[in-house]
Scaffold this active site. Structure first.
Site, PDB file in Angstrom:
ATOM      1  N   SER A  58       9.805   4.440  -8.019  1.00  0.00           N
ATOM      2  CA  SER A  58       9.971   3.015  -8.371  1.00  0.00           C
ATOM      3  C   SER A  58       8.893   2.342  -9.304  1.00  0.00           C
ATOM      4  O   SER A  58       7.825   1.964  -8.810  1.00  0.00           O
ATOM      5  CB  SER A  58      10.266   1.936  -7.092  1.00  0.00           C
ATOM      6  OG  SER A  58       9.985   2.364  -6.041  1.00  0.00           O
ATOM      7  N   ILE A  95      -1.094   7.561 -11.453  1.00  0.00           N
ATOM      8  CA  ILE A  95      -0.328   8.658 -11.951  1.00  0.00           C
ATOM      9  C   ILE A  95      -0.756   9.433 -13.145  1.00  0.00           C
ATOM     10  O   ILE A  95      -0.936  10.702 -13.261  1.00  0.00           O
ATOM     11  CB  ILE A  95       1.427   8.268 -11.994  1.00  0.00           C
ATOM     12  CG1 ILE A  95       1.636   8.157 -10.638  1.00  0.00           C
ATOM     13  CG2 ILE A  95       2.139   9.183 -12.754  1.00  0.00           C
ATOM     14  CD1 ILE A  95       2.726   7.123 -10.402  1.00  0.00           C
ATOM     15  N   GLU A  96      -1.225   8.683 -14.192  1.00  0.00           N
ATOM     16  CA  GLU A  96      -1.860   9.438 -15.356  1.00  0.00           C
ATOM     17  C   GLU A  96      -2.903  10.157 -15.073  1.00  0.00           C
ATOM     18  O   GLU A  96      -3.546  11.050 -15.798  1.00  0.00           O
ATOM     19  CB  GLU A  96      -2.275   8.137 -16.424  1.00  0.00           C
ATOM     20  CG  GLU A  96      -1.376   7.138 -16.712  1.00  0.00           C
ATOM     21  CD  GLU A  96      -1.533   6.068 -15.647  1.00  0.00           C
ATOM     22  OE1 GLU A  96      -1.260   6.269 -14.499  1.00  0.00           O
ATOM     23  OE2 GLU A  96      -2.063   4.834 -15.990  1.00  0.00           O
ATOM     24  N   ASP A 151      -0.022   5.827  -5.008  1.00  0.00           N
ATOM     25  CA  ASP A 151      -0.233   4.412  -5.471  1.00  0.00           C
ATOM     26  C   ASP A 151      -1.637   4.037  -5.559  1.00  0.00           C
ATOM     27  O   ASP A 151      -2.327   4.515  -5.084  1.00  0.00           O
ATOM     28  CB  ASP A 151       0.537   3.659  -4.323  1.00  0.00           C
ATOM     29  CG  ASP A 151       1.085   2.324  -5.127  1.00  0.00           C
ATOM     30  OD1 ASP A 151       2.200   2.091  -4.993  1.00  0.00           O
ATOM     31  OD2 ASP A 151       0.137   1.387  -5.409  1.00  0.00           O
ATOM     32  N   CYS A 186       8.109  -2.754 -12.232  1.00  0.00           N
ATOM     33  CA  CYS A 186       9.284  -3.317 -13.057  1.00  0.00           C
ATOM     34  C   CYS A 186       9.009  -4.572 -13.809  1.00  0.00           C
ATOM     35  O   CYS A 186       9.883  -5.072 -14.625  1.00  0.00           O
ATOM     36  CB  CYS A 186      10.224  -3.720 -11.809  1.00  0.00           C
ATOM     37  SG  CYS A 186       9.228  -5.087 -10.608  1.00  0.00           S
ATOM     38  N   SER A 188       9.155  -4.283  -2.686  1.00  0.00           N
ATOM     39  CA  SER A 188       9.851  -2.893  -2.210  1.00  0.00           C
ATOM     40  C   SER A 188      11.179  -2.959  -2.422  1.00  0.00           C
ATOM     41  O   SER A 188      11.954  -3.389  -3.296  1.00  0.00           O
ATOM     42  CB  SER A 188       9.491  -3.015  -0.783  1.00  0.00           C
ATOM     43  OG  SER A 188       9.708  -1.589  -0.261  1.00  0.00           O
TER      44      SER A 188
HETATM   45  N1  SAH Z   1       8.868   1.445  -3.919  1.00  0.00           N
HETATM   46  C1  SAH Z   1       7.514   0.779  -3.440  1.00  0.00           C
HETATM   47  C2  SAH Z   1       7.078  -0.437  -4.226  1.00  0.00           C
HETATM   48  C3  SAH Z   1       6.932   0.030  -5.632  1.00  0.00           C
HETATM   49  S1  SAH Z   1       6.239  -1.186  -6.684  1.00  0.00           S
HETATM   50  C4  SAH Z   1       7.593   0.214  -2.063  1.00  0.00           C
HETATM   51  O1  SAH Z   1       8.681   0.684  -1.304  1.00  0.00           O
HETATM   52  O2  SAH Z   1       6.767  -0.522  -1.609  1.00  0.00           O
HETATM   53  C5  SAH Z   1       5.450  -0.397  -7.641  1.00  0.00           C
HETATM   54  C6  SAH Z   1       4.126   0.251  -7.237  1.00  0.00           C
HETATM   55  O3  SAH Z   1       3.614   1.052  -8.345  1.00  0.00           O
HETATM   56  C7  SAH Z   1       3.038  -0.593  -6.887  1.00  0.00           C
HETATM   57  O4  SAH Z   1       2.723  -0.575  -5.506  1.00  0.00           O
HETATM   58  C8  SAH Z   1       1.768  -0.123  -7.873  1.00  0.00           C
HETATM   59  O5  SAH Z   1       0.593  -0.392  -7.279  1.00  0.00           O
HETATM   60  C9  SAH Z   1       2.042   1.153  -8.251  1.00  0.00           C
HETATM   61  N2  SAH Z   1       1.687   1.371  -9.676  1.00  0.00           N
HETATM   62  C10 SAH Z   1       1.736   0.704 -10.673  1.00  0.00           C
HETATM   63  N3  SAH Z   1       1.197   1.266 -11.654  1.00  0.00           N
HETATM   64  C11 SAH Z   1       0.866   2.591 -11.196  1.00  0.00           C
HETATM   65  C12 SAH Z   1      -0.010   3.887 -11.568  1.00  0.00           C
HETATM   66  N4  SAH Z   1      -0.185   3.967 -12.983  1.00  0.00           N
HETATM   67  N5  SAH Z   1      -0.298   4.734 -10.945  1.00  0.00           N
HETATM   68  C13 SAH Z   1       0.117   4.939  -9.442  1.00  0.00           C
HETATM   69  N6  SAH Z   1       0.654   3.766  -9.105  1.00  0.00           N
HETATM   70  C14 SAH Z   1       1.113   2.698  -9.753  1.00  0.00           C
END
Ligand code: SAH
Length: 390
Positions: A76, A57-58, A34, A79, A375
């Site tokens: 996740s 992630i990229e 993250d 969104c 979350s």
């Molecule tokens: N399931 C998680 C929340 C997901 S919300 C929980 O339980 O808390 C989406 C998350 O993706 C966010 O925390 C955001 O910081 C992360 N995110 C968004 N773009 C991203 C990227 N390009 N690389 C890594 N993380 C990313």
């Protein structure tokens, strides 16, 4: 069974990790990824033994992914590109880029993960990002099932209708009959509650029906859409009444904190005056609450329910003839309800986070609400994980 090696993408505060633990599937999170610093601090605070990659992630190469040798991916993706209130930028939204990047990586991995679980908002099911996901899964020979599920299906008094997809690499089969339709309950034999027939009135609101009608259903006649009090119609009140009388869902009180000084959570006068009429108000004996989103605690409209803590006054009484009163009188009347926000701990309880989950001291209340709002419900995901692996 040997412990599964799990990759947790977009890990946030670790909702997926808690779901995995809750599922009792022998597994180890081999990496969590993250970019959000605040979320990462919370994750590390609770999972100090897990490798957390604070990067995009990229920014992870195919080679790095291969080295992890993961059997399962939990994710996740952001969104906002898909929310109904958002601009629905979908695949053209820069926040979708990392997801498309991962879809591009997937077929090229040395070894396909056996299991995939994805969570997103309602709205994702009609997006091009979803189409790209399905295309990739089919290309790689996965079997999959899509869901739109709310925690109320598990008897939890909180609506949080979300899209889920579980996928299994062939030749393994699912333990239930899959369909190309989106399932709106858990497949049968796994929960008596969940097999109940959907009720069209609750469908939009909850994603699943909350069981039988209450003992004294309020009759909704032709005037169902007329505002009764606040901005609520007879139909709204009837639905709430029915939810509150549905014994298959727990009461909110079992999710509330007991002795504490709640004064910091009381709704400030300005908020009461301006927004009381829009708020979803619940009592501890209610069996419902609306979805807590990231603006909870400071934006009021549609971000989550508020709790009536003084029960001597009926809501109807507090809202009676408000528009005839001066601000001072209004405030006096509304204050009788002693409305407060749910605390972050209470929201964590509703989301199915265990009692040992906690925030580092430096995380502000506003940040806590924001992170929890992003979350997921760990009980719902745990149930889906069991279905996936069984
Ligand atoms: N399931 C998680 C929340 C997901 S919300 C929980 O339980 O808390 C989406 C998350 O993706 C966010 O925390 C955001 O910081 C992360 N995110 C968004 N773009 C991203 C990227 N390009 N690389 C890594 N993380 C990313």
């Amino acid at each position: 069974m040997e412990a599964l090696r799990v990759l947790e993408l977009y890990s946030g505060i670790g909702g997926m990790h808690y779901a995995l633990k809750g599922s009792s599937i022998p597994a180890e999170v081999v990496a969590a990824v993250d970019v959000n610093t605040t979320a990462n601090e919370v994750y590390k605070h609770n999972f100090s033994g897990t490798a957390l990659w604070p990067k995009t992630i990229e920014g992870i190469t195919l080679n790095d992914f291969n080295k992890l040798k993961f059997d399962m991916v939990l994710m996740s993706p952001p969104c906002q590109p898909f929310t109904r209130i958002g601009l629905q930028g979908d695949v053209s939204d820069p926040r979708t880029k990392s997801f498309l990047y991962f879809l591009d990586i997937l077929p090229r991995l040395n070894q396909l993960p056996k299991f995939i679980l994805l969570e997103n908002v309602k709205g994702f099911e009609t997006s091009s990002a979803r189409d790209a996901l399905i295309r990739t899964l089919k290309e790689c020979g996965y079997k999959f099932q899509e869901f739109l599920i709310s925690p109320t299906c598990l008897g939890i008094p909180n609506s949080r209708l979300r899209y889920f997809l579980i996928a299994k690499a062939s030749p393994e089969l699912f333990c239930f009959e899959t369909t190309t339709e989106i399932m709106e309950t858990f497949p049968s034999s796994h929960s008596a509650k969940a097999t109940e027939v959907l009720d069209s009135v609750d469908r939009d609101f909850d994603g699943c029906r909350n069981g039988k009608l209450g003992s004294q259903p309020v009759h909704v006649g032709q005037g169902g859409n007329t505002v009764v009090f606040k901005l609520e119609t007879a139909r709204d009140l009837e639905r709430k009444h029915r939810q509150d009388n549905d014994g298959s869902v727990e009461m909110l009180q079992s999710f509330l904190e007991e002795s504490q000084d709640f004064s910091q959570y009381l709704l400030p006068p300005k908020t009461l005056l301006r927004y009381a009429i829009l708020m979803d108000i619940v009592r501890p004996t209610c069996r419902r609450s609306v979805c807590f989103t990231k603006g909870y605690g400071h934006y009021v409209e549609g971000t989550g329910s508020v709790l009536q803590t003084c029960l001597d006054t009926e809501i109807e009484t507090a809202f009676r003839s408000l528009d005839m009163l001066s601000d001072e009188e209004k405030l006096k009347q509304l204050s009788m309800l002693k409305l407060r926000y749910f605390t972050p701990r209470e929201i964590a309880n509703l989301l199915g986070f265990p009692a040992d989950f906690c925030f580092p001291e430096k995380t502000s209340t506003k940040q806590q609400y924001r992170l929890l709002g992003n979350s997921l419900n760990a009980h719902v995901v745990a149930r889906l994980l069991k279905l996936l692996v069984a």
